[in-house]
Design a protein around this motif. Structure first.
Motif, PDB file in Angstrom:
ATOM      1  N   HIS A 286      40.988  29.484  41.564  1.00 27.13           N
ATOM      2  CA  HIS A 286      42.057  30.151  42.327  1.00 27.13           C
ATOM      3  C   HIS A 286      42.151  29.462  43.676  1.00 27.13           C
ATOM      4  O   HIS A 286      41.191  29.446  44.445  1.00 27.13           O
ATOM      5  CB  HIS A 286      41.751  31.639  42.509  1.00 27.13           C
ATOM      6  CG  HIS A 286      42.938  32.433  43.008  1.00 27.13           C
ATOM      7  ND1 HIS A 286      43.121  33.764  42.717  1.00 27.13           N
ATOM      8  CD2 HIS A 286      44.007  32.081  43.776  1.00 27.13           C
ATOM      9  CE1 HIS A 286      44.234  34.196  43.279  1.00 27.13           C
ATOM     10  NE2 HIS A 286      44.787  33.187  43.934  1.00 27.13           N
TER      11      HIS A 286
ATOM     12  N   ARG B  53      43.163  38.618  50.660  1.00 23.58           N
ATOM     13  CA  ARG B  53      43.481  37.783  49.488  1.00 23.58           C
ATOM     14  C   ARG B  53      42.248  37.024  49.010  1.00 23.58           C
ATOM     15  O   ARG B  53      42.030  36.864  47.806  1.00 23.58           O
ATOM     16  CB  ARG B  53      44.600  36.794  49.837  1.00 23.58           C
ATOM     17  CG  ARG B  53      45.950  37.424  50.071  1.00 23.58           C
ATOM     18  CD  ARG B  53      47.029  36.363  50.266  1.00 23.58           C
ATOM     19  NE  ARG B  53      48.302  36.969  50.621  1.00 23.58           N
ATOM     20  CZ  ARG B  53      48.762  37.082  51.868  1.00 23.58           C
ATOM     21  NH1 ARG B  53      48.045  36.583  52.861  1.00 23.58           N
ATOM     22  NH2 ARG B  53      49.915  37.652  52.110  1.00 23.58           N
TER      23      ARG B  53
ATOM     24  N   ALA C 157      39.963  39.450  47.212  1.00 25.21           N
ATOM     25  CA  ALA C 157      40.548  39.821  45.916  1.00 25.21           C
ATOM     26  C   ALA C 157      40.373  38.690  44.900  1.00 25.21           C
ATOM     27  O   ALA C 157      40.109  38.948  43.709  1.00 25.21           O
ATOM     28  CB  ALA C 157      42.027  40.157  46.088  1.00 25.21           C
ATOM     29  N   ALA C 158      40.516  37.449  45.360  1.00 20.81           N
ATOM     30  CA  ALA C 158      40.345  36.309  44.449  1.00 20.81           C
ATOM     31  C   ALA C 158      38.914  36.215  43.948  1.00 20.81           C
ATOM     32  O   ALA C 158      38.675  35.931  42.763  1.00 20.81           O
ATOM     33  CB  ALA C 158      40.751  35.012  45.165  1.00 20.81           C
TER      34      ALA C 158
ATOM     35  N   ASP D 191      36.787  38.779  43.805  1.00 18.19           N
ATOM     36  CA  ASP D 191      36.607  39.965  42.968  1.00 18.19           C
ATOM     37  C   ASP D 191      37.130  39.736  41.555  1.00 18.19           C
ATOM     38  O   ASP D 191      36.538  40.182  40.576  1.00 18.19           O
ATOM     39  CB  ASP D 191      37.340  41.155  43.589  1.00 18.19           C
ATOM     40  CG  ASP D 191      36.394  42.117  44.296  1.00 18.19           C
ATOM     41  OD1 ASP D 191      35.209  42.158  43.921  1.00 18.19           O
ATOM     42  OD2 ASP D 191      36.851  42.823  45.207  1.00 18.19           O
ATOM     43  N   GLU D 192      38.263  39.053  41.469  1.00 18.58           N
ATOM     44  CA  GLU D 192      38.892  38.841  40.166  1.00 18.58           C
ATOM     45  C   GLU D 192      38.018  37.990  39.259  1.00 18.58           C
ATOM     46  O   GLU D 192      37.906  38.239  38.055  1.00 18.58           O
ATOM     47  CB  GLU D 192      40.259  38.184  40.351  1.00 18.58           C
ATOM     48  CG  GLU D 192      41.054  38.064  39.071  1.00 18.58           C
ATOM     49  CD  GLU D 192      42.444  37.495  39.313  1.00 18.58           C
ATOM     50  OE1 GLU D 192      43.145  37.232  38.319  1.00 18.58           O
ATOM     51  OE2 GLU D 192      42.823  37.293  40.482  1.00 18.58           O
ATOM     52  N   ILE D 193      37.371  36.978  39.844  1.00 17.44           N
ATOM     53  CA  ILE D 193      36.475  36.132  39.051  1.00 17.44           C
ATOM     54  C   ILE D 193      35.197  36.874  38.718  1.00 17.44           C
ATOM     55  O   ILE D 193      34.671  36.796  37.601  1.00 17.44           O
ATOM     56  CB  ILE D 193      36.151  34.819  39.808  1.00 17.44           C
ATOM     57  CG1 ILE D 193      37.416  33.945  39.882  1.00 17.44           C
ATOM     58  CG2 ILE D 193      35.018  34.062  39.123  1.00 17.44           C
ATOM     59  CD1 ILE D 193      37.259  32.697  40.704  1.00 17.44           C
TER      60      ILE D 193
END
Length: 255
Positions: free
Chosen positions: A199, A246, A249-250, A252-254
């Motif tokens: 990301h 942001r 969140a990036a 966290d998403e991984i």
């Protein structure tokens, strides 16, 4: 703990030996490893914000300073992409007990991609990459290619060029050795496959690493698992509260 004095890891041997400062916040989940930018350190805004997130979430976070950055020893003009990559790899070997999430800012984005590629080639997994204004090949693409003929001649003649910096009172010392060594690690002439999700967060008002550079990187990465977030009013730092949100969140998403 991260609020204590850093511990030190010796990297290299003989005259090349340096003490690399490391802070580890113990927690769960895949370890998140912060790789800072050129002349930045692990107490900078984004690194500190990520540490606060790790504390709140009970996550493992590993931060360190490259040689000649922050609390680490070393002489800046003797360092290269090779030596800073070696620093990162030594920290990963010593502290990342499972597949890490590498969070790389600017130059740290290049170091993160090199480290992930080398890990994949060695049969070691990386959980993911979060890259903030990643400056892959910056020694060639963003320094050498931007220099005028007179500046190049001066760099070749003197072995060093001091460029004004927007981020400190002292100019950045750019050595010919840094440029030459950087060419050994250039990635954008071929496909870039770190073998993990990626990301990229990129400001479109970034004058140091233009968003067109991020688009070039995007074209070299596998489409599957790759995300690019363009922030129209974002600069190179991406350190505002909304930018930090942001970033978190990036990760966290991984995770």
């Amino acid at each position: 703990m991260s609020d204590m004095a850093p511990e030190f890891l010796t990297v290299g041997t003989g005259e090349a030996a340096r003490r690399i400062a490391v802070r580890v916040r113990q927690g769960g989940g895949p370890p998140v490893v912060w790789l800072g930018g050129f002349r930045s350190d692990m107490t900078a805004t984004k690194a500190t914000a990520l540490d606060a997130w790790a504390s709140q979430r009970g996550r493992t976070l590993i931060r360190f300073d490259y040689a000649a950055h922050g609390a680490s020893s070393g002489t800046f003009t003797e360092c290269t992409i090779s030596s800073w990559l070696e620093d990162a790899q030594a920290v990963l070997a010593a502290y990342a007990t499972e597949a890490p999430i590498l969070v790389g800012s600017s130059m740290g984005g290049w170091i993160a991609c090199l480290a992930a590629r080398d890990r994949a080639n060695g049969g070691q997994a990386t959980a993911g990459l979060v890259l903030i204004a990643p400056a892959l090949d910056f020694t060639e693409e963003l320094i050498w290619n931007r220099l005028g003929e007179a500046a190049r001649a001066m760099l070749i003649r003197d072995g060093i060029l001091r460029r004004p910096s927007d981020y400190g009172s002292e100019p950045d010392p750019i050595t010919l050795n840094l440029i030459d060594d950087g060419r050994r690690h250039c990635m954008l002439g071929d496909t870039v496959d770190p073998a993990c999700p990626v990301h990229i967060l990129q400001g479109m008002r970034d004058t140091d690493v233009p968003y067109t550079h991020a688009l070039k990187i995007l074209g070299r990465l596998p489409a599957e698992g790759t995300v690019l977030t363009l922030i129209a009013d974002g600069d190179h730092r991406l350190s505002r509260p909304q930018d930090i949100a942001r970033l978190v969140a990036a990760v966290d998403e991984i995770a």
